[in-house]
Design an enzyme around this catalytic site. Sequence first.
Site, PDB file in Angstrom:
ATOM      1  N   GLY A 100      60.801  42.955  49.443  1.00 56.08           N
ATOM      2  CA  GLY A 100      60.297  42.157  50.568  1.00 56.08           C
ATOM      3  C   GLY A 100      59.871  43.057  51.711  1.00 56.08           C
ATOM      4  CD  GLU A 485      41.376  36.740  34.127  1.00 53.40           C
ATOM      5  OE1 GLU A 485      41.284  36.729  35.369  1.00 53.40           O
ATOM      6  OE2 GLU A 485      42.366  37.187  33.536  1.00 53.40           O
ATOM      7  CE  LYS A 489      43.303  40.602  33.350  1.00 55.93           C
ATOM      8  NZ  LYS A 489      43.668  39.363  33.908  1.00 55.93           N
ATOM      9  CD  GLU A 492      44.170  42.832  36.778  1.00 55.64           C
ATOM     10  OE1 GLU A 492      45.124  42.435  37.442  1.00 55.64           O
ATOM     11  OE2 GLU A 492      43.835  42.308  35.701  1.00 55.64           O
ATOM     12  CG  HIS A 508      19.798  34.466  44.636  1.00 59.91           C
ATOM     13  ND1 HIS A 508      18.601  34.055  45.199  1.00 59.91           N
ATOM     14  CD2 HIS A 508      20.119  33.516  43.723  1.00 59.91           C
ATOM     15  CE1 HIS A 508      18.238  32.901  44.668  1.00 59.91           C
ATOM     16  NE2 HIS A 508      19.136  32.553  43.763  1.00 59.91           N
TER      17      HIS A 508
HETATM   18  C1  F6R Z   1      45.668  39.796  37.190  1.00 61.41           C
HETATM   19  C2  F6R Z   1      46.942  39.378  37.730  1.00 61.41           C
HETATM   20  C3  F6R Z   1      47.007  38.944  39.148  1.00 61.41           C
HETATM   21  C4  F6R Z   1      47.797  37.646  39.248  1.00 61.41           C
HETATM   22  C5  F6R Z   1      47.995  37.255  40.714  1.00 61.41           C
HETATM   23  C6  F6R Z   1      48.703  35.926  40.845  1.00 61.41           C
HETATM   24  O1  F6R Z   1      45.768  40.220  35.885  1.00 61.41           O
HETATM   25  O2  F6R Z   1      47.932  39.368  37.044  1.00 61.41           O
HETATM   26  O3  F6R Z   1      45.733  38.799  39.686  1.00 61.41           O
HETATM   27  O4  F6R Z   1      47.125  36.656  38.548  1.00 61.41           O
HETATM   28  O5  F6R Z   1      48.724  38.241  41.373  1.00 61.41           O
HETATM   29  O6  F6R Z   1      49.963  35.974  40.248  1.00 61.41           O
HETATM   30  P1  F6R Z   1      50.732  34.650  39.884  1.00 61.41           P
HETATM   31  O7  F6R Z   1      49.963  33.955  38.831  1.00 61.41           O
HETATM   32  O8  F6R Z   1      52.069  35.109  39.402  1.00 61.41           O
HETATM   33  O9  F6R Z   1      50.816  33.821  41.124  1.00 61.41           O
END
Ligand code: F6R
Length: 612
Positions: A100, A485, A489, A492, A508
């Site tokens: 946190g 998406e 991927k 990331e 555009h």
């Molecule tokens: C991408 C990924 C992140 C999560 C995002 C939301 O591969 O894992 O973009 O999708 O951090 O996380 P949740 O779904 O746990 O709220």
Amino acid sequence: MCGIVGYVGENKVYPFLIQGLKRLEYRGYDSAGLAISNGSLLVHKCKGRVADLERHVLSKETEGTVGIAHTRWATHGEPNDRNAHPHLSMNRHFALVHNGIIENYAELKIDLAKNGYLFQSETDTEVLVNLIEFFYQQSDEINAEIAVRLALSKVVGAFGIAVICREEKDQLIVARRGSPLVIGIGQGEYFVASDATPLIGYTDNVIYLNDNDVAVITKNNLTLKTLDDKPASFKISRVDRSIGEIEKGEFAHFMLKEIFEQPKTIEDTFRGRISHDHTAIVLGGLLDIFPKLIKAKRIILIGCGTSWHAALVGEYLIETYARVPVEVEYASEFRYRNPILSADDVVIAISQSGETSDTLVALRMAKERGATILGICNVVGSSIARETDAGVYTHAGIEIGVASTKAFTAQVTVITLFALKLAFAKGEITEAHYHEIIQELTEIPEKIRTILAGHLRIEEIAAKYKDASNALYLGRGALFPVALEGALKLKEISYLHAEGYAAGEMKHGPIALVDDNLPVVVVAPKDHYYEKIVSNIQEVKARKGNIIAVATEGDTVLKEMVNDVFEIPESHTAVAPLLAIIPLQLFSYYIAVMRGCDVDQPRNLAKSVTVE
Ligand code: F6R
């Protein structure tokens, strides 16, 4: 985000701590450390992975039966040995691990410095542990529990903490506000973790702490109170998970395992929700609230990252079939922009972890403003699941790969079920149409198996593009979020720059990027956008872009037109996103592996983002 484990009992603590950290490493992997209480406080920590910590500890003392450990995703202070957790208080009375952010740490630090405190690290956590010690040393009447309580009452921000005290060596104290913590109940022993993964194989009985809970734990006793010292209510839940779910098995990476699990996870998601004769959808979690949903004037879907992409698919499906206006919002924007909400609105949070701070806070805000709030979560017992009025679990099983794959397809499955059920209940689609799409959904797992069986071809195609430095992903309709998406991927896990665009938007601006070096991935199955997207492909082709198309099996026209094809079986438009994403997940995976990237633990990322 950051993993915490703790143990108090009769067994040696070190093996559990190390194994727990390994299972939680997907939550953060900048540094790792542990502290053991055995009359003094032993602290071992270092920059790097849990394996580095294991090497670091090899010749060091680890005796003891009470301890805490941490794997870090850095917020305050760069990843190094000094900033690694646990942090010791200046006079070594306390060791603490923290997940946190302590927002007022700077002012607390100044006050502590005036009282002679010196700091070794740049972290907010070291401020907290010293604040606990400061209170502890004020009087003999103040024990560790009171000191923790007093310190936390001064803290602004989010925390999940585990603390041990040199003088109270048989005890562990944990507390949460905003960052999840779970206590596992064993025989003469207790386990603590930031999610239930480390507890698998040790106990099935757990207590999920609520915000502002403080637990004082010894091997035979657990006292749970609120921060202001009132008895706290709790419920013992069962965690039904097997070791197999948290091991890679025959797969090289968790991500690959999770991609290949999708036929099963989608089946698990619709099992029990689609009647045996494929004519009805039952969403038990929404049963009581459904009459309200039918009357909703507007549905707002919120989420982050991949979950936000699932929400965008939801927008297309709900608007197309149920004819309810839908808005999709990044939770991180929604929470700060004073949105207009009323009791007629339904806000649905989509979250794999159920702990994403932005999504959770946005949801609370929506609730305060009178909206009905629902959750689509994967992790059972997570904060979002507990705080919503009702919801649907995705049942994808534990997702460990940091890049989300099976959670996405499970989310899209749930949102598809939801859109269809709402559409039929509102009389917006005919019974025949309803049955047709349900039937199509039940055929998806088998169709995904066919795509997965062709993984070697996808790997071959990936080899051709692995050295690219940019990529463009295009799609239309509900396949536009699939393009987003797919691009996410790739970014990331392979650190390649990739952008997703609505195919019609390309002209555009992004078309300026197209040259003979640019791979352009176009999601172009045979649906009612087909002619339009073929025109977009022609536009790219005319500018010498390298086109990789996700195309319907047997589409010879596209095969002639583009450089490479990922074939997917023919399907109804409503369920096509569930197929189209599969080759894109594999494509990113293979490129990342070929580029030597750490697929399961990509740089700078962590699963479950519990900070703003
Ligand atoms: C991408 C990924 C992140 C999560 C995002 C939301 O591969 O894992 O973009 O999708 O951090 O996380 P949740 O779904 O746990 O709220």
